[in-house]
Design an enzyme around this catalytic site. Structure first.
Site, mmCIF file in Angstrom:
data_model
loop_
_atom_site.group_PDB
_atom_site.id
_atom_site.type_symbol
_atom_site.label_atom_id
_atom_site.label_comp_id
_atom_site.label_asym_id
_atom_site.label_seq_id
_atom_site.Cartn_x
_atom_site.Cartn_y
_atom_site.Cartn_z
ATOM 1 N N HIS A 137 -6.916 -13.953 -26.510
ATOM 2 C CA HIS A 137 -7.439 -13.346 -27.740
ATOM 3 C C HIS A 137 -8.583 -12.656 -27.402
ATOM 4 O O HIS A 137 -9.592 -11.859 -28.071
ATOM 5 C CB HIS A 137 -8.452 -14.552 -28.508
ATOM 6 N N ASP A 155 2.151 -19.146 -27.084
ATOM 7 C CA ASP A 155 1.017 -20.036 -27.541
ATOM 8 C C ASP A 155 1.154 -20.005 -28.907
ATOM 9 O O ASP A 155 1.468 -19.231 -29.616
ATOM 10 C CB ASP A 155 -0.250 -19.155 -27.131
ATOM 11 N N HIS A 190 -1.135 -19.975 -30.957
ATOM 12 C CA HIS A 190 -2.060 -18.686 -31.792
ATOM 13 C C HIS A 190 -1.565 -17.356 -31.257
ATOM 14 O O HIS A 190 -1.009 -17.177 -30.302
ATOM 15 C CB HIS A 190 -3.725 -19.032 -31.107
ATOM 16 N N ASP A 210 0.143 -25.196 -26.672
ATOM 17 C CA ASP A 210 -0.506 -25.778 -27.773
ATOM 18 C C ASP A 210 0.352 -25.843 -29.024
ATOM 19 O O ASP A 210 -0.140 -26.344 -30.067
ATOM 20 C CB ASP A 210 -1.950 -25.050 -28.022
HETATM 21 ZN ZN LIG Z 1 -3.683 -20.985 -28.061
#
Ligand SMILES: [Zn+2]
Length: 342
Positions: A123, A159, A161, A246
């Site tokens: 991120h 991931d 995200h 995740d």
């Molecule tokens: Zn993540």
């Protein structure tokens, strides 16, 4: 010519506030896994800190100065992202571990490397800490591989995200392919199928936004129909994996239903592409994964997929498909038509 793990127990020294999901206990899981693989004869080495020159390839100088100023202090960089006195050094080690993996693999000292790191990185933007991430570890690694002479680098991010930072850093760069599977819509909000890069990098960003609740079969579809064929057609000199765990069914943040064996299957698929395209050269780095048990078992399976002999990916079948997997694949296929034959 084998797998090397890059790890230090110093990753526990990056402290986050009580109740924060990206907590030091995650480092204890990484410690235990490193110890177990060392016991099985796998080489485990400690990382060096990433250098300013390496970081400046993907972060700007003012941002590096701001992060350096957090040394010795507890600060909040954004509503999710905190530093403790040791965080700056630990973040340098996390990025450095990924750089180290690239150097070992690009020099053919090892076939593959797995950086067992925290904090995560995908991120982190060029000028901004975000989503538990200080430095974009995988972006630093990809830029380093390019500096070492890799003509094309493929980054695959599973991931849960979307890796907004990685996408933005390379979105205009046709030499770095970014392919992401992720829950969508979800944090951080980016990652629509229509985001395919810009300018000369158009077509070299590939997003597979999956609806909440996606299962192993949806991921298998995404990997076999989009991720693997695109990376294979790109013919990378190195495959880098943003290995977040995740999307696991036990994860407290993600809303997906991926089971432990699917993480090994994803990693085996990527190893097979690396074997075909670039003599197996692959560097993986831990991103998210916030259920400690799921993180441990899934990471162990992913490491196992890179150790020892090549085996075909054994996708677990849940017997159910959320049916939205087909729609995500169709949307992505339409968005990248003309760039990739999928
Ligand atoms: Zn993540």
């Amino acid at each position: 010519m084998s797998l090397i793990l890059i790890h230090t127990d110093r990753f526990a020294e990056h402290q986050t506030p009580p109740g924060h999901p990206e907590r030091p206990e995650r480092a204890e899981v990484l410690d235990a896994i490193a110890g177990r693989w060392r016991g099985r004869g796998t080489e485990v080495v400690a990382p060096r800190e990433a250098t300013r020159e390496q970081l400046l390839r993907v972060h700007d100088a003012d941002y590096l100065r701001r992060i350096a100023e957090t040394a010795g202090r507890a600060t909040a960089l954004d509503p999710d992202t905190y530093t403790s006195p040791e965080s700056y050094e630990v973040a340098l080690l996390a990025a450095g571990a990924c750089v180290d993996g690239v150097e070992r693999v690009m020099s053919s000292a090892h076939r593959a490397a797995f950086a067992l790191v925290r904090p995560p990185g995908h991120h982190a933007e060029r000028t901004r800490a975000m989503g538990f991430c200080l430095f974009n570890n995988v972006a630093v690694a990809a830029a380093h591989a390019r500096a070492l002479g890799a003509r094309r680098v493929a980054i695959v991010d599973f991931d849960v995200h979307h890796g907004n930072g990685t996408q933005h850093i390379f979105e205009a760069d046709p030499t770095v392919l970014y392919v992401s599977t992720h829950q969508y819509p979800y944090y951080p909000g980016t990652g629509a199928a229509e985001e395919i890069g810009r300018d000369g990098g158009r077509g070299f960003t590939v997003n597979l936004p999956l609806e909440v609740g996606a299962v192993d079969d949806d991921y298998q579809l995404a990997f076999t129909r989009i991720v693997v064929p695109v990376v294979r057609q790109f013919e990378p000199d190195l495959v880098i994996v943003s290995a977040g765990f995740d999307a696991h069914e036990r994860d407290p943040l993600g809303g997906m239903r991926v089971t432990t064996p699917a993480f090994a299957a994803m990693t085996r698929e990527l190893r097979a592409v690396a074997d075909d395209c670039c003599r197996g050269r692959l560097v993986a780095a831990v991103e998210g994964g916030y259920d400690l048990q799921a993180l441990g078992t899934s990471l162990d399976g992913a490491i196992d997929a890179l150790a020892g002999d090549v085996q075909p990916a054994a996708w677990p079948s849940s017997g159910i498909r959320s049916s939205r997997g087909d729609e995500a694949v169709a949307a992505t296929s339409a968005a990248i038509r003309g760039f990739w034959n999928v």
